[in-house]
Design a protein around this motif. Structure first.
Motif, PDB file in Angstrom:
ATOM      1  N   GLU A 191      35.588  51.314  38.479  1.00  0.00           N
ATOM      2  CA  GLU A 191      34.546  52.359  38.430  1.00  0.00           C
ATOM      3  C   GLU A 191      33.785  52.330  37.099  1.00  0.00           C
ATOM      4  N   GLN A 192      34.430  51.798  36.039  1.00  0.00           N
ATOM      5  CA  GLN A 192      33.749  51.738  34.734  1.00  0.00           C
ATOM      6  C   GLN A 192      32.693  50.630  34.704  1.00  0.00           C
ATOM      7  N   THR A 193      32.887  49.580  35.522  1.00  0.00           N
ATOM      8  CA  THR A 193      32.042  48.378  35.370  1.00  0.00           C
ATOM      9  C   THR A 193      31.657  47.760  36.724  1.00  0.00           C
ATOM     10  N   PRO A 194      30.867  48.478  37.518  1.00  0.00           N
ATOM     11  CA  PRO A 194      30.555  47.923  38.843  1.00  0.00           C
ATOM     12  C   PRO A 194      29.391  46.936  38.874  1.00  0.00           C
ATOM     13  N   LEU A 195      28.580  46.874  37.794  1.00  0.00           N
ATOM     14  CA  LEU A 195      27.260  46.275  37.932  1.00  0.00           C
ATOM     15  C   LEU A 195      27.237  44.754  38.113  1.00  0.00           C
ATOM     16  N   THR A 196      28.087  44.029  37.387  1.00  0.00           N
ATOM     17  CA  THR A 196      27.990  42.564  37.499  1.00  0.00           C
ATOM     18  C   THR A 196      28.569  42.049  38.812  1.00  0.00           C
ATOM     19  N   CYS A 197      29.583  42.720  39.317  1.00  0.00           N
ATOM     20  CA  CYS A 197      30.138  42.295  40.608  1.00  0.00           C
ATOM     21  C   CYS A 197      29.083  42.469  41.703  1.00  0.00           C
ATOM     22  N   LEU A 198      28.334  43.580  41.633  1.00  0.00           N
ATOM     23  CA  LEU A 198      27.260  43.797  42.611  1.00  0.00           C
ATOM     24  C   LEU A 198      26.189  42.715  42.476  1.00  0.00           C
ATOM     25  N   ARG A 199      25.862  42.356  41.222  1.00  0.00           N
ATOM     26  CA  ARG A 199      24.852  41.302  41.020  1.00  0.00           C
ATOM     27  C   ARG A 199      25.365  39.965  41.565  1.00  0.00           C
ATOM     28  N   MET A 200      26.657  39.716  41.402  1.00  0.00           N
ATOM     29  CA  MET A 200      27.220  38.460  41.919  1.00  0.00           C
ATOM     30  C   MET A 200      27.183  38.428  43.451  1.00  0.00           C
ATOM     31  N   ALA A 201      27.312  39.605  44.081  1.00  0.00           N
ATOM     32  CA  ALA A 201      27.209  39.653  45.547  1.00  0.00           C
ATOM     33  C   ALA A 201      25.803  39.244  45.981  1.00  0.00           C
ATOM     34  N   LYS A 202      24.811  39.681  45.208  1.00  0.00           N
ATOM     35  CA  LYS A 202      23.431  39.310  45.533  1.00  0.00           C
ATOM     36  C   LYS A 202      23.255  37.780  45.417  1.00  0.00           C
ATOM     37  N   LEU A 203      23.856  37.215  44.370  1.00  0.00           N
ATOM     38  CA  LEU A 203      23.753  35.764  44.197  1.00  0.00           C
ATOM     39  C   LEU A 203      24.506  35.024  45.305  1.00  0.00           C
ATOM     40  N   ALA A 204      25.606  35.607  45.771  1.00  0.00           N
ATOM     41  CA  ALA A 204      26.359  34.968  46.866  1.00  0.00           C
ATOM     42  C   ALA A 204      25.491  34.894  48.114  1.00  0.00           C
TER      43      ALA A 204
END
Ligand code: ADP
Length: 490
Positions: A190-203
Protein backbone atom coordinates in the motif's frame (compact mmCIF):
# COMPACT_ATOMS: atom_id res chain seq x y z
CA UNK A 1 25.35 -0.95 -14.48
CA UNK A 2 23.64 2.26 -15.52
CA UNK A 3 24.13 5.35 -13.40
CA UNK A 4 22.21 8.58 -13.36
CA UNK A 5 24.28 11.72 -13.32
CA UNK A 6 21.75 14.37 -14.22
CA UNK A 7 19.03 15.65 -11.94
CA UNK A 8 15.83 13.76 -12.44
CA UNK A 9 12.53 15.57 -12.89
CA UNK A 10 9.64 14.14 -10.88
CA UNK A 11 7.84 11.65 -13.12
CA UNK A 12 4.19 11.85 -14.13
CA UNK A 13 1.88 9.34 -12.49
CA UNK A 14 -0.45 7.84 -15.08
CA UNK A 15 -1.62 4.50 -13.66
CA UNK A 16 -3.62 4.64 -10.42
CA UNK A 17 -6.43 2.12 -10.92
CA UNK A 18 -6.79 -1.63 -10.64
CA UNK A 19 -5.50 -3.52 -13.68
CA UNK A 20 -7.86 -6.43 -14.32
CA UNK A 21 -8.21 -8.45 -17.51
CA UNK A 22 -6.21 -5.84 -19.40
CA UNK A 23 -8.43 -2.94 -18.34
CA UNK A 24 -7.87 -0.09 -15.91
CA UNK A 25 -10.80 0.12 -13.51
CA UNK A 26 -11.69 1.97 -10.33
CA UNK A 27 -12.19 -0.30 -7.32
CA UNK A 28 -15.60 -1.94 -7.01
CA UNK A 29 -16.24 -0.02 -3.79
CA UNK A 30 -15.08 3.23 -5.39
CA UNK A 31 -12.66 3.71 -2.50
CA UNK A 32 -9.17 5.13 -2.98
CA UNK A 33 -6.15 5.60 -0.73
CA UNK A 34 -3.32 8.09 -0.71
CA UNK A 35 0.21 7.25 -1.65
CA UNK A 36 2.70 9.57 0.03
CA UNK A 37 6.06 10.95 -1.03
CA UNK A 38 8.21 9.95 1.98
CA UNK A 39 10.75 12.71 1.29
CA UNK A 40 8.18 15.50 1.64
CA UNK A 41 5.21 13.84 3.43
CA UNK A 42 3.00 15.17 0.59
CA UNK A 43 0.32 13.14 -1.15
CA UNK A 44 1.49 12.03 -4.60
CA UNK A 45 -1.93 10.84 -5.75
CA UNK A 46 -4.97 8.72 -4.88
CA UNK A 47 -4.88 5.07 -5.88
CA UNK A 48 -7.82 2.64 -6.25
CA UNK A 49 -8.28 0.67 -3.04
CA UNK A 50 -8.90 -2.89 -4.15
CA UNK A 51 -10.83 -5.35 -1.99
CA UNK A 52 -12.72 -8.64 -2.23
CA UNK A 53 -14.89 -7.57 -5.20
CA UNK A 54 -11.87 -6.59 -7.26
CA UNK A 55 -10.09 -9.80 -6.35
CA UNK A 56 -13.14 -11.79 -7.57
CA UNK A 57 -12.94 -10.03 -10.93
CA UNK A 58 -9.18 -10.52 -11.13
CA UNK A 59 -9.46 -14.23 -10.33
CA UNK A 60 -12.06 -14.63 -13.10
CA UNK A 61 -9.79 -12.81 -15.55
CA UNK A 62 -6.73 -14.80 -14.50
CA UNK A 63 -8.59 -18.13 -14.64
CA UNK A 64 -10.00 -17.36 -18.08
CA UNK A 65 -6.56 -16.35 -19.33
CA UNK A 66 -5.10 -19.55 -17.87
CA UNK A 67 -7.72 -21.94 -19.24
CA UNK A 68 -9.18 -20.39 -22.36
CA UNK A 69 -6.99 -17.55 -23.60
CA UNK A 70 -3.97 -17.54 -25.92
CA UNK A 71 -1.56 -17.84 -22.98
CA UNK A 72 -2.28 -21.52 -22.27
CA UNK A 73 -1.92 -22.47 -25.92
CA UNK A 74 1.14 -20.36 -26.61
CA UNK A 75 4.43 -22.08 -27.47
CA UNK A 76 6.78 -21.82 -24.53
CA UNK A 77 9.39 -20.10 -26.68
CA UNK A 78 6.90 -17.40 -27.65
CA UNK A 79 6.07 -16.94 -23.98
CA UNK A 80 9.77 -16.40 -23.39
CA UNK A 81 9.86 -13.79 -26.18
CA UNK A 82 7.08 -11.80 -24.47
CA UNK A 83 9.02 -11.78 -21.21
CA UNK A 84 12.06 -10.56 -23.16
CA UNK A 85 9.93 -7.80 -24.66
CA UNK A 86 8.76 -6.72 -21.21
CA UNK A 87 12.40 -6.57 -20.07
CA UNK A 88 13.27 -4.44 -23.12
CA UNK A 89 10.43 -2.00 -22.41
CA UNK A 90 11.50 -1.66 -18.78
CA UNK A 91 15.00 -0.92 -20.05
CA UNK A 92 13.61 1.67 -22.50
CA UNK A 93 11.82 3.43 -19.62
CA UNK A 94 14.56 2.87 -17.04
CA UNK A 95 15.05 6.48 -15.92
CA UNK A 96 11.31 7.18 -15.82
CA UNK A 97 10.65 4.03 -13.78
CA UNK A 98 13.63 4.75 -11.53
CA UNK A 99 12.31 8.23 -10.79
CA UNK A 100 8.82 6.89 -10.11
CA UNK A 101 10.27 4.32 -7.72
CA UNK A 102 12.21 7.02 -5.90
CA UNK A 103 9.19 9.29 -5.70
CA UNK A 104 6.96 6.61 -4.17
CA UNK A 105 9.49 4.73 -2.05
CA UNK A 106 12.08 7.41 -1.21
CA UNK A 107 15.12 5.44 -2.34
CA UNK A 108 17.89 7.43 -4.04
CA UNK A 109 17.32 7.57 -7.79
CA UNK A 110 20.88 6.49 -8.37
CA UNK A 111 20.15 3.24 -6.52
CA UNK A 112 16.86 2.73 -8.39
CA UNK A 113 18.59 3.21 -11.74
CA UNK A 114 21.86 1.42 -11.03
CA UNK A 115 20.66 -1.46 -8.85
CA UNK A 116 16.91 -2.13 -8.68
CA UNK A 117 16.13 -1.69 -12.37
CA UNK A 118 19.14 -3.48 -13.91
CA UNK A 119 18.57 -6.39 -11.51
CA UNK A 120 14.87 -6.50 -12.41
CA UNK A 121 15.61 -6.45 -16.15
CA UNK A 122 18.24 -9.16 -15.72
CA UNK A 123 15.81 -11.27 -13.70
CA UNK A 124 13.12 -11.11 -16.40
CA UNK A 125 15.67 -11.98 -19.11
CA UNK A 126 16.95 -14.88 -17.06
CA UNK A 127 13.44 -16.34 -16.71
CA UNK A 128 12.58 -15.56 -20.36
CA UNK A 129 15.37 -17.98 -21.21
CA UNK A 130 13.84 -20.68 -19.01
CA UNK A 131 10.38 -20.62 -20.60
CA UNK A 132 11.16 -23.28 -23.24
CA UNK A 133 13.49 -25.34 -21.04
CA UNK A 134 10.98 -26.62 -18.53
CA UNK A 135 10.34 -30.30 -19.11
CA UNK A 136 9.74 -33.58 -17.33
CA UNK A 137 11.56 -36.89 -17.35
CA UNK A 138 11.05 -40.37 -18.67
CA UNK A 139 11.37 -42.76 -15.76
CA UNK A 140 12.35 -46.43 -15.91
CA UNK A 141 9.87 -48.51 -13.83
CA UNK A 142 9.17 -52.20 -13.28
CA UNK A 143 6.95 -53.78 -15.90
CA UNK A 144 5.99 -52.85 -19.41
CA UNK A 145 5.13 -49.22 -18.99
CA UNK A 146 6.19 -45.90 -20.37
CA UNK A 147 6.31 -43.47 -17.46
CA UNK A 148 6.97 -39.82 -18.01
CA UNK A 149 6.37 -36.63 -16.07
CA UNK A 150 5.01 -33.34 -17.27
CA UNK A 151 5.74 -30.08 -15.52
CA UNK A 152 2.56 -28.05 -15.63
CA UNK A 153 1.92 -24.52 -14.38
CA UNK A 154 0.34 -24.45 -10.95
CA UNK A 155 -2.40 -22.12 -12.26
CA UNK A 156 -3.54 -18.76 -10.93
CA UNK A 157 -1.01 -17.37 -8.49
CA UNK A 158 -1.41 -14.62 -5.91
CA UNK A 159 1.73 -12.56 -5.37
CA UNK A 160 1.97 -10.18 -2.44
CA UNK A 161 5.02 -7.95 -2.17
CA UNK A 162 6.45 -5.40 0.26
CA UNK A 163 7.48 -1.80 -0.27
CA UNK A 164 11.27 -1.98 0.02
CA UNK A 165 12.04 -3.06 -3.60
CA UNK A 166 8.76 -2.69 -5.49
CA UNK A 167 10.15 -3.04 -9.03
CA UNK A 168 12.64 -5.75 -8.17
CA UNK A 169 10.14 -7.79 -6.14
CA UNK A 170 7.68 -7.54 -9.03
CA UNK A 171 10.31 -8.95 -11.39
CA UNK A 172 11.32 -11.72 -8.94
CA UNK A 173 7.67 -12.75 -8.75
CA UNK A 174 6.59 -12.29 -12.37
CA UNK A 175 9.69 -13.88 -13.94
CA UNK A 176 9.23 -17.50 -12.84
CA UNK A 177 5.41 -17.28 -12.87
CA UNK A 178 5.36 -16.13 -16.50
CA UNK A 179 8.10 -18.53 -17.58
CA UNK A 180 6.10 -21.49 -16.27
CA UNK A 181 2.84 -20.29 -17.86
CA UNK A 182 0.94 -19.26 -14.72
CA UNK A 183 -1.38 -16.26 -14.53
CA UNK A 184 -0.98 -13.63 -11.85
CA UNK A 185 -2.87 -11.54 -9.35
CA UNK A 186 -0.37 -9.17 -7.81
CA UNK A 187 -0.86 -6.97 -4.78
CA UNK A 188 1.83 -4.33 -4.36
CA UNK A 189 2.37 -2.82 -0.93
CA UNK A 190 0.00 0.00 0.00
CA UNK A 191 2.99 2.34 0.52
CA UNK A 192 4.37 1.83 -3.01
CA UNK A 193 1.81 0.83 -5.64
CA UNK A 194 2.93 3.04 -8.52
CA UNK A 195 5.79 1.19 -10.24
CA UNK A 196 4.05 -2.18 -10.21
CA UNK A 197 1.07 -0.55 -11.93
CA UNK A 198 3.40 1.03 -14.50
CA UNK A 199 5.01 -2.37 -15.11
CA UNK A 200 1.55 -3.84 -15.77
CA UNK A 201 1.08 -1.23 -18.48
CA UNK A 202 4.42 -2.21 -20.02
CA UNK A 203 3.44 -5.89 -19.85
CA UNK A 204 0.38 -5.07 -21.93
CA UNK A 205 2.50 -3.09 -24.39
CA UNK A 206 4.85 -6.07 -24.61
CA UNK A 207 1.93 -8.19 -25.81
CA UNK A 208 1.40 -10.31 -22.72
CA UNK A 209 -2.25 -11.31 -23.17
CA UNK A 210 -4.95 -9.62 -21.10
CA UNK A 211 -5.72 -11.41 -17.85
CA UNK A 212 -2.26 -12.95 -17.50
CA UNK A 213 -1.12 -10.16 -15.17
CA UNK A 214 -3.66 -8.44 -12.92
CA UNK A 215 -2.69 -5.86 -10.30
CA UNK A 216 -4.88 -5.00 -7.31
CA UNK A 217 -3.51 -2.15 -5.21
CA UNK A 218 -4.84 -1.99 -1.66
CA UNK A 219 -4.27 -2.95 1.95
CA UNK A 220 -2.97 -6.25 3.34
CA UNK A 221 -5.85 -7.71 5.34
CA UNK A 222 -8.45 -6.67 2.72
CA UNK A 223 -7.01 -6.90 -0.81
CA UNK A 224 -4.19 -9.25 0.27
CA UNK A 225 -6.42 -11.33 2.54
CA UNK A 226 -9.01 -11.74 -0.24
CA UNK A 227 -6.36 -13.14 -2.57
CA UNK A 228 -5.11 -15.50 0.13
CA UNK A 229 -8.59 -16.85 0.92
CA UNK A 230 -9.94 -17.04 -2.63
CA UNK A 231 -10.63 -20.64 -3.71
CA UNK A 232 -9.77 -19.74 -7.31
CA UNK A 233 -6.15 -18.93 -6.42
CA UNK A 234 -3.81 -21.93 -6.49
CA UNK A 235 -0.69 -20.52 -4.90
CA UNK A 236 0.56 -17.58 -2.86
CA UNK A 237 4.07 -16.19 -3.16
CA UNK A 238 4.64 -13.69 -0.38
CA UNK A 239 7.48 -11.42 0.67
CA UNK A 240 7.15 -9.50 3.93
CA UNK A 241 7.13 -10.02 7.69
CA UNK A 242 7.01 -13.46 9.28
CA UNK A 243 3.96 -12.46 11.35
CA UNK A 244 2.03 -11.71 8.13
CA UNK A 245 3.26 -14.99 6.66
CA UNK A 246 1.85 -16.84 9.67
CA UNK A 247 -1.55 -15.21 9.11
CA UNK A 248 -1.38 -16.13 5.43
CA UNK A 249 -0.42 -19.71 6.27
CA UNK A 250 -3.46 -20.08 8.52
CA UNK A 251 -5.83 -18.44 6.04
CA UNK A 252 -4.49 -20.42 3.08
CA UNK A 253 -4.88 -23.75 4.87
CA UNK A 254 -8.60 -23.88 4.08
CA UNK A 255 -7.94 -24.06 0.32
CA UNK A 256 -4.61 -25.94 0.55
CA UNK A 257 -2.70 -23.32 -1.38
CA UNK A 258 0.92 -23.81 -2.32
CA UNK A 259 2.96 -21.30 -0.32
CA UNK A 260 6.35 -19.71 -0.65
CA UNK A 261 7.61 -17.11 1.78
CA UNK A 262 10.58 -14.78 1.71
CA UNK A 263 10.67 -13.11 5.13
CA UNK A 264 12.85 -11.14 7.49
CA UNK A 265 16.34 -11.47 8.86
CA UNK A 266 18.89 -10.40 11.43
CA UNK A 267 21.91 -11.32 9.41
CA UNK A 268 25.38 -11.69 10.93
CA UNK A 269 28.26 -10.03 9.10
CA UNK A 270 31.47 -11.56 10.53
CA UNK A 271 34.81 -9.78 10.21
CA UNK A 272 37.97 -11.71 11.08
CA UNK A 273 41.20 -9.91 11.98
CA UNK A 274 42.96 -11.34 8.92
CA UNK A 275 40.48 -9.77 6.49
CA UNK A 276 41.12 -6.86 4.14
CA UNK A 277 39.76 -4.45 6.74
CA UNK A 278 38.96 -1.58 4.39
CA UNK A 279 36.96 -3.92 2.16
CA UNK A 280 35.16 -5.33 5.20
CA UNK A 281 34.30 -1.84 6.42
CA UNK A 282 32.95 -0.87 3.00
CA UNK A 283 31.00 -4.14 2.90
CA UNK A 284 29.57 -3.62 6.38
CA UNK A 285 28.57 -0.07 5.49
CA UNK A 286 26.88 -1.10 2.23
CA UNK A 287 25.46 -4.32 3.72
CA UNK A 288 23.46 -2.39 6.30
CA UNK A 289 22.85 1.13 5.02
CA UNK A 290 21.96 0.27 1.41
CA UNK A 291 18.29 1.08 0.75
CA UNK A 292 18.03 2.98 4.07
CA UNK A 293 18.58 -0.31 5.90
CA UNK A 294 15.28 -1.58 4.51
CA UNK A 295 16.59 -4.92 3.27
CA UNK A 296 15.46 -8.30 4.58
CA UNK A 297 19.08 -9.49 4.28
CA UNK A 298 20.64 -6.36 5.85
CA UNK A 299 23.85 -7.15 7.74
CA UNK A 300 22.49 -5.69 10.96
CA UNK A 301 24.70 -7.66 13.36
CA UNK A 302 28.33 -6.90 12.61
CA UNK A 303 30.70 -9.15 14.59
CA UNK A 304 34.33 -7.99 14.62
CA UNK A 305 37.27 -10.01 15.96
CA UNK A 306 38.50 -8.40 19.16
CA UNK A 307 41.99 -7.45 18.00
CA UNK A 308 40.74 -5.23 15.15
CA UNK A 309 37.44 -4.09 16.70
CA UNK A 310 38.45 -0.56 17.74
CA UNK A 311 40.22 0.18 14.46
CA UNK A 312 37.20 -1.16 12.54
CA UNK A 313 34.74 0.96 14.50
CA UNK A 314 36.78 4.12 14.12
CA UNK A 315 36.98 3.84 10.33
CA UNK A 316 33.42 2.61 9.95
CA UNK A 317 31.98 5.50 11.97
CA UNK A 318 34.02 7.99 9.91
CA UNK A 319 32.58 6.52 6.70
CA UNK A 320 29.02 6.54 8.06
CA UNK A 321 29.34 10.20 9.07
CA UNK A 322 30.09 10.99 5.41
CA UNK A 323 26.90 9.46 4.14
CA UNK A 324 24.90 11.97 2.12
CA UNK A 325 21.23 12.19 3.07
CA UNK A 326 18.79 14.21 1.00
CA UNK A 327 16.34 14.43 -1.87
CA UNK A 328 15.96 10.97 -3.42
CA UNK A 329 15.65 12.52 -6.89
CA UNK A 330 19.08 14.15 -6.57
CA UNK A 331 21.61 11.74 -8.12
CA UNK A 332 24.28 12.48 -5.49
CA UNK A 333 22.02 11.40 -2.61
CA UNK A 334 23.13 8.19 -0.90
CA UNK A 335 20.35 7.86 1.65
CA UNK A 336 16.72 8.88 1.32
CA UNK A 337 13.88 8.78 3.82
CA UNK A 338 12.35 5.65 5.35
CA UNK A 339 9.22 4.59 3.53
CA UNK A 340 6.67 6.04 5.97
CA UNK A 341 6.03 7.56 9.36
CA UNK A 342 5.29 4.15 10.93
CA UNK A 343 8.69 2.81 9.90
CA UNK A 344 10.50 5.97 10.99
CA UNK A 345 8.82 5.91 14.41
CA UNK A 346 9.57 2.21 14.85
CA UNK A 347 13.25 2.75 14.03
CA UNK A 348 13.53 5.72 16.39
CA UNK A 349 11.94 3.68 19.19
CA UNK A 350 14.55 0.93 18.65
CA UNK A 351 17.28 3.57 18.87
CA UNK A 352 15.77 4.68 22.21
CA UNK A 353 15.79 1.06 23.37
CA UNK A 354 19.44 0.67 22.37
CA UNK A 355 20.34 3.70 24.47
CA UNK A 356 18.17 2.61 27.41
CA UNK A 357 19.61 -0.92 27.43
CA UNK A 358 23.18 0.41 27.60
CA UNK A 359 24.57 0.21 24.07
CA UNK A 360 26.82 3.07 22.97
CA UNK A 361 25.50 5.19 20.09
CA UNK A 362 28.73 5.94 18.19
CA UNK A 363 27.05 8.03 15.50
CA UNK A 364 23.56 9.06 14.40
CA UNK A 365 20.65 8.24 16.68
CA UNK A 366 18.11 10.88 15.65
CA UNK A 367 15.62 11.90 13.02
CA UNK A 368 17.32 13.88 10.23
CA UNK A 369 15.59 17.22 9.59
CA UNK A 370 11.91 17.81 10.27
CA UNK A 371 10.35 17.15 6.88
CA UNK A 372 10.28 13.68 5.37
CA UNK A 373 10.90 10.41 7.19
CA UNK A 374 14.69 10.62 7.35
CA UNK A 375 16.68 8.82 10.06
CA UNK A 376 20.38 9.43 10.62
CA UNK A 377 22.59 6.46 9.81
CA UNK A 378 23.23 5.02 13.25
CA UNK A 379 25.94 2.74 14.66
CA UNK A 380 25.74 1.15 18.10
CA UNK A 381 28.81 -0.38 19.75
CA UNK A 382 29.12 -2.22 23.08
CA UNK A 383 26.01 -4.15 22.11
CA UNK A 384 25.08 -7.31 24.02
CA UNK A 385 23.44 -10.30 22.31
CA UNK A 386 20.25 -10.11 24.39
CA UNK A 387 19.46 -6.44 23.74
CA UNK A 388 16.38 -5.72 21.64
CA UNK A 389 18.49 -4.05 18.96
CA UNK A 390 20.41 -7.36 18.65
CA UNK A 391 17.43 -9.66 18.42
CA UNK A 392 14.74 -7.74 16.49
CA UNK A 393 14.66 -6.86 12.83
CA UNK A 394 14.74 -3.03 12.86
CA UNK A 395 14.50 -2.59 9.07
CA UNK A 396 16.24 0.75 9.15
CA UNK A 397 19.69 2.38 9.15
CA UNK A 398 20.75 1.04 12.55
CA UNK A 399 23.83 -1.17 12.86
CA UNK A 400 24.93 -3.09 15.94
CA UNK A 401 28.64 -3.89 16.27
CA UNK A 402 29.80 -6.73 18.54
CA UNK A 403 33.22 -8.10 19.55
CA UNK A 404 34.09 -11.79 19.25
CA UNK A 405 37.08 -13.94 20.29
CA UNK A 406 37.12 -17.18 18.32
CA UNK A 407 35.45 -19.37 15.72
CA UNK A 408 33.34 -21.58 18.00
CA UNK A 409 31.94 -18.57 19.81
CA UNK A 410 31.10 -16.73 16.63
CA UNK A 411 29.25 -19.60 14.98
CA UNK A 412 27.09 -20.04 18.06
CA UNK A 413 26.33 -16.32 18.35
CA UNK A 414 25.71 -15.88 14.61
CA UNK A 415 23.11 -18.66 14.78
CA UNK A 416 21.48 -17.35 17.98
CA UNK A 417 18.52 -15.84 16.11
CA UNK A 418 15.15 -17.08 14.94
CA UNK A 419 16.06 -15.88 11.44
CA UNK A 420 18.31 -17.47 8.82
CA UNK A 421 18.22 -15.41 5.67
CA UNK A 422 21.81 -14.36 5.02
CA UNK A 423 25.28 -14.10 6.53
CA UNK A 424 28.67 -12.82 5.45
CA UNK A 425 32.23 -13.53 6.43
CA UNK A 426 35.35 -11.47 5.77
CA UNK A 427 38.69 -13.31 5.94
CA UNK A 428 41.73 -14.16 3.80
CA UNK A 429 41.75 -17.70 5.21
CA UNK A 430 39.87 -20.08 2.95
CA UNK A 431 39.39 -22.58 5.80
CA UNK A 432 37.71 -20.02 8.03
CA UNK A 433 35.54 -18.85 5.15
CA UNK A 434 34.26 -22.34 4.41
CA UNK A 435 33.86 -23.22 8.07
CA UNK A 436 31.52 -20.25 8.49
CA UNK A 437 29.77 -20.94 5.18
CA UNK A 438 29.10 -24.55 6.20
CA UNK A 439 28.02 -23.91 9.77
CA UNK A 440 25.96 -20.77 9.69
CA UNK A 441 22.23 -21.52 9.36
CA UNK A 442 21.28 -19.17 6.54
CA UNK A 443 20.07 -19.42 2.97
CA UNK A 444 22.81 -17.20 1.54
CA UNK A 445 26.41 -16.77 2.70
CA UNK A 446 28.58 -14.09 1.16
CA UNK A 447 32.36 -14.44 1.47
CA UNK A 448 34.29 -11.17 1.21
CA UNK A 449 31.27 -9.42 -0.30
CA UNK A 450 27.76 -8.39 0.68
CA UNK A 451 24.47 -8.15 -1.22
CA UNK A 452 25.98 -9.78 -4.30
CA UNK A 453 22.81 -10.86 -6.10
CA UNK A 454 22.28 -12.62 -9.38
CA UNK A 455 19.07 -13.80 -11.01
CA UNK A 456 20.60 -17.28 -11.37
CA UNK A 457 21.57 -17.64 -7.68
CA UNK A 458 18.79 -18.87 -5.35
CA UNK A 459 17.78 -16.65 -2.45
CA UNK A 460 15.63 -17.41 0.58
CA UNK A 461 15.66 -18.31 4.21
CA UNK A 462 16.22 -21.00 6.81
CA UNK A 463 14.09 -20.98 9.98
CA UNK A 464 11.71 -18.00 10.37
CA UNK A 465 13.17 -16.32 7.29
CA UNK A 466 10.96 -18.23 4.93
CA UNK A 467 9.94 -21.28 2.98
CA UNK A 468 11.27 -21.97 -0.50
CA UNK A 469 13.70 -20.05 -2.65
CA UNK A 470 13.39 -17.26 -5.17
CA UNK A 471 15.63 -16.73 -8.20
CA UNK A 472 17.56 -19.40 -10.01
CA UNK A 473 16.24 -22.62 -11.54
CA UNK A 474 14.85 -23.70 -8.18
CA UNK A 475 12.27 -20.88 -8.13
CA UNK A 476 10.54 -22.43 -11.14
CA UNK A 477 9.51 -25.35 -8.90
CA UNK A 478 7.33 -22.96 -6.89
CA UNK A 479 5.14 -22.45 -9.94
CA UNK A 480 4.96 -26.02 -11.26
CA UNK A 481 2.99 -29.17 -10.57
CA UNK A 482 4.59 -32.50 -11.52
CA UNK A 483 2.23 -34.84 -13.31
CA UNK A 484 3.11 -38.51 -13.79
CA UNK A 485 1.74 -40.24 -16.88
CA UNK A 486 1.89 -44.05 -16.97
CA UNK A 487 1.21 -45.81 -20.26
CA UNK A 488 0.73 -49.60 -20.35
CA UNK A 489 2.68 -50.81 -23.38
CA UNK A 490 1.41 -54.35 -23.81
P1 ADP B 1 6.04 -4.77 5.94
O1 ADP B 1 6.32 -4.57 7.38
O2 ADP B 1 7.23 -4.89 5.08
O3 ADP B 1 5.01 -3.80 5.40
P2 ADP B 1 4.06 -6.78 5.75
O4 ADP B 1 4.22 -8.25 5.91
O5 ADP B 1 3.14 -6.06 6.68
O6 ADP B 1 5.50 -6.23 5.81
O7 ADP B 1 3.59 -6.41 4.29
C1 ADP B 1 4.06 -7.04 3.12
C2 ADP B 1 2.89 -7.17 2.15
O8 ADP B 1 1.90 -8.01 2.75
C3 ADP B 1 2.18 -5.87 1.82
O9 ADP B 1 1.78 -5.89 0.46
C4 ADP B 1 0.98 -5.89 2.74
O10 ADP B 1 -0.11 -5.13 2.28
C5 ADP B 1 0.64 -7.37 2.71
N1 ADP B 1 -0.16 -7.84 3.86
C6 ADP B 1 -0.18 -7.36 5.11
N2 ADP B 1 -1.05 -8.04 5.88
C7 ADP B 1 -1.61 -8.99 5.08
C8 ADP B 1 -2.59 -10.02 5.27
N3 ADP B 1 -3.18 -10.20 6.44
N4 ADP B 1 -2.89 -10.81 4.23
C9 ADP B 1 -2.29 -10.65 3.03
N5 ADP B 1 -1.37 -9.70 2.78
C10 ADP B 1 -1.02 -8.88 3.78
Amino acid sequence: MATTTESVTPPKVTETECFIGGRWTPSVTGKTFETINPATEEVICEVAEGDAGDVDLAVDAARTAFCDGPWGKMDARDRGMLIHRLANLIERDLVELGALESLDNGKPVNDSCSADLPLAIDCLRYYAGWADKIHGKTIPVRGDFLVYTRREPVGVVGQIIPWNFPILMTAWKWGPALATGCTIIMKPAEQTPLTCLRMAKLAQEAGIPDGVINVIPGYGPTAGGSIVKHPGVDKIAFTGEHITAQIIMREAAETMKRLTFELGGKSPNIVFADSDLDAAIAGAHFGLFFNQGQCCCAGSRVFVEESVHDQFVEKLVASVKNRKLGDPLDPVTEQGPQVDQTQMDKILSYIDLGNEQGAHCATGGKRFGDRGYFVEPTVFTEVQDEMKISTDEIFGPVMSVFKFKDMDEIIERANKTMYGLAAAVWTQDVNKAHHVANNVRAGTVWVNCYDAFDAAAPFGGFKMSGIGRELGEVALDNYLEDKTVTVALS
